[in-house]
Design a protein around this motif. Structure first.
Motif, short mmCIF file in Angstrom:
data_model
loop_
_atom_site.label_atom_id
_atom_site.label_comp_id
_atom_site.label_asym_id
_atom_site.label_seq_id
_atom_site.Cartn_x
_atom_site.Cartn_y
_atom_site.Cartn_z
N PRO A 1 0.85 -1.23 0.02
CA PRO A 1 0.15 0.12 0.07
C PRO A 1 0.99 1.15 -0.01
N LEU A 2 0.31 2.25 -0.66
CA LEU A 2 1.20 3.63 -0.76
C LEU A 2 0.78 4.88 0.41
N VAL A 3 -0.57 4.59 0.96
CA VAL A 3 -1.26 5.44 1.87
C VAL A 3 -0.16 5.44 3.17
N PRO A 4 0.62 4.63 3.42
CA PRO A 4 1.37 4.71 4.67
C PRO A 4 2.08 5.95 4.90
N ILE A 5 2.53 6.64 3.87
CA ILE A 5 3.35 7.86 4.20
C ILE A 5 2.52 8.83 4.50
N GLY A 6 1.11 8.85 4.57
CA GLY A 6 0.17 9.84 4.69
C GLY A 6 -0.19 9.65 6.22
N ASP A 7 -0.11 8.15 6.41
CA ASP A 7 -0.34 7.83 7.83
C ASP A 7 0.87 8.34 8.65
N GLU A 8 1.97 8.00 8.28
CA GLU A 8 3.29 8.52 9.06
C GLU A 8 3.17 9.90 9.27
N PHE B 1 -1.35 11.25 10.29
CA PHE B 1 -2.11 10.74 11.18
C PHE B 1 -1.24 9.81 12.12
N SER B 2 -0.07 10.45 12.54
CA SER B 2 0.69 9.53 13.34
C SER B 2 0.24 9.50 14.94
N GLN B 3 -0.88 10.21 15.20
CA GLN B 3 -1.32 10.16 16.74
C GLN B 3 -2.25 8.63 16.94
N TYR B 4 -2.37 7.81 15.82
CA TYR B 4 -3.05 6.50 15.86
C TYR B 4 -2.03 5.47 15.82
N ASP B 5 -2.25 4.34 17.00
CA ASP B 5 -1.21 3.17 16.62
C ASP B 5 -1.35 2.75 15.14
N ALA B 6 -2.51 2.72 14.54
CA ALA B 6 -2.60 2.23 13.27
C ALA B 6 -3.66 2.84 12.56
N CYS B 7 -3.64 2.71 11.04
CA CYS B 7 -4.78 3.35 10.08
C CYS B 7 -4.99 2.06 9.66
N LEU B 8 -6.45 1.57 9.58
CA LEU B 8 -6.94 0.58 8.74
C LEU B 8 -8.17 1.20 7.99
N ASN B 9 -7.78 0.75 6.60
CA ASN B 9 -8.76 1.11 5.58
C ASN B 9 -9.85 -0.09 5.23
N LEU B 10 -10.93 0.06 5.22
CA LEU B 10 -11.92 -1.04 4.80
C LEU B 10 -12.46 -0.52 3.40
N GLY B 11 -11.81 -0.87 2.44
CA GLY B 11 -12.35 -0.41 0.97
C GLY B 11 -12.48 -1.85 0.22
N GLY B 12 -12.10 -1.87 -1.09
CA GLY B 12 -12.15 -3.07 -1.83
C GLY B 12 -11.55 -4.46 -1.00
N PHE B 13 -10.38 -3.83 -0.47
CA PHE B 13 -9.71 -4.94 0.11
C PHE B 13 -9.25 -4.03 1.44
#
Length: 347
Positions: free
Chosen positions: A141-148, A151-163
């Protein structure tokens, strides 16, 4: 530094084009503000074109790549005009995935960025995945750069999309991977009931779990593989859909929802996550969310609608900004490529 960008995201579930216009400001760290965002549903003819694109000849696929690029440009122009947008520095377009086979060193997202540029007269950055695949990565996945960064205040970011996919930080390194198919399977199943999606999981609630099917799903090799790893429609066509023969559709819905919840909860529990940001269309499936909550003690945070619906488009806009500045926008720890890099073709 303040830059404003439009991010375009077309997901595998084919529910439409997400357009997000956002402002990004860098002082000591990056911050963002979503200024306007909208999902434009695909007309039936475009939905069918994109759904069937995997079957096309090379010649017809090249034609669709150009046609879809011009179509995206027209949608962006309409969005700009409707919202009277100004001071747009660039457009960042994910495109629509047709093929994704990183093990064979290719991935294809159609929607030629040059056609978008010719239509909008704005700088366009596109094709964010191919460079990573050529560098030995999954291109996802590519969005981890944005999560990092955003959205760094969360332990994890989880996306519920097609996958479903997750990104989290372990020992100062962000990892990310696809967990399991979600809407790409559920949405296809509910088409038998003339629906585009299972609203709140109401149909799945009426089915019965088929234990034999559940066992087969949970036994698939993918779930035993270590990260980084990613999924594509081809994998579902080969490994998931053939398992559904001679089973009532409502029971498949119930069973697959249970399967997805188990796989997602397994990952949350394995990494002992305490708070997780959930986004993507599957977040509205309350039946699925309740099943995940029942299997984990982690705090599941469901944000406002703009973040639920447009986080991926927002992050692709941000990836465009990073590419514009020649900053790293793909993390090797997430994709498995041999180095962090700045990816995307500039038109």
């Amino acid at each position: 530094m303040i830059l404003q960008a439009i991010g375009l995201m077309s997901g595998t579930s084919l529910d439409g084009l997400d357009i997000c216009f956002a402002k990004f400001e860098k002082q000591e760290s990056w911050s963002f503000e979503i200024l306007k965002a909208e999902t434009i549903p695909y007309p039936k003819n475009w939905e069918e074109k994109l759904r069937n694109s995997i079957q096309l000849s090379a010649e017809d696929l090249l034609e669709l790549n150009s046609e879809y690029g011009f179509y995206l440009g027209e949608l962006v122009n309409d969005f700009i005009k409707k919202n009277q947008l100004q001071n747009i520095d660039l457009i960042a377009s994910h495109g629509h995935t047709v093929f994704h086979q990183p093990q064979k060193k290719f991935t294809l997202q159609i929607g030629d960025g040059r056609a978008i540029k010719l239509t909008t007269h704005l700088p366009v950055i596109y094709d964010f995945r191919t460079q990573d695949v050529l560098m030995g990565g999954n291109g996802a996945p590519l969005v981890p750069i944005g999560d990092e960064i955003l959205f760094s205040q969360y332990d994890a970011c989880l996306n519920l999309g097609g996958f479903s996919n997750i990104s989290l930080k372990i020992k100062d390194q962000r990892i990310a991977f696809d967990i399991a198919p979600v809407n790409i399977v559920l949405n296809k199943l509910v088409q038998k009931f003339n629906k585009n999606f299972d609203d709140n999981g109401d149909l799945a609630k009426t089915g019965n779990i088929n234990e034999e099917l559940l066992s087969k799903l949970n036994s698939l090799d993918f779930y035993q593989q270590s990260h980084p790893k990613s999924l594509g429609i081809e994998w579902c066509n080969e490994n998931i859909f053939p398992l559904f023969e001679n089973i009532e559709t409502l029971d498949i819905l119930a069973t697959f929802t249970e399967h997805a919840s188990q796989q997602i909860a397994n990952v949350i529990n394995e990494y002992q996550l305490k708070n997780i940001l959930f986004t993507g269309g599957g977040t509205y499936n309350t039946f699925l969310i309740d099943k995940i909550k029942a299997k984990t003690s982690a705090k599941i945070i469901i944000p406002n609608k703009d973040i639920i619906d447009y986080k991926e488009a927002l992050i692709f806009a941000f990836m465009g900004i990073l590419r514009w500045n020649n900053d790293i926008n793909v993390l090797a720890s997430a994709t498995g490529s041999y180095a962090d890099h700045s990816s995307g073709i500039m038109a």
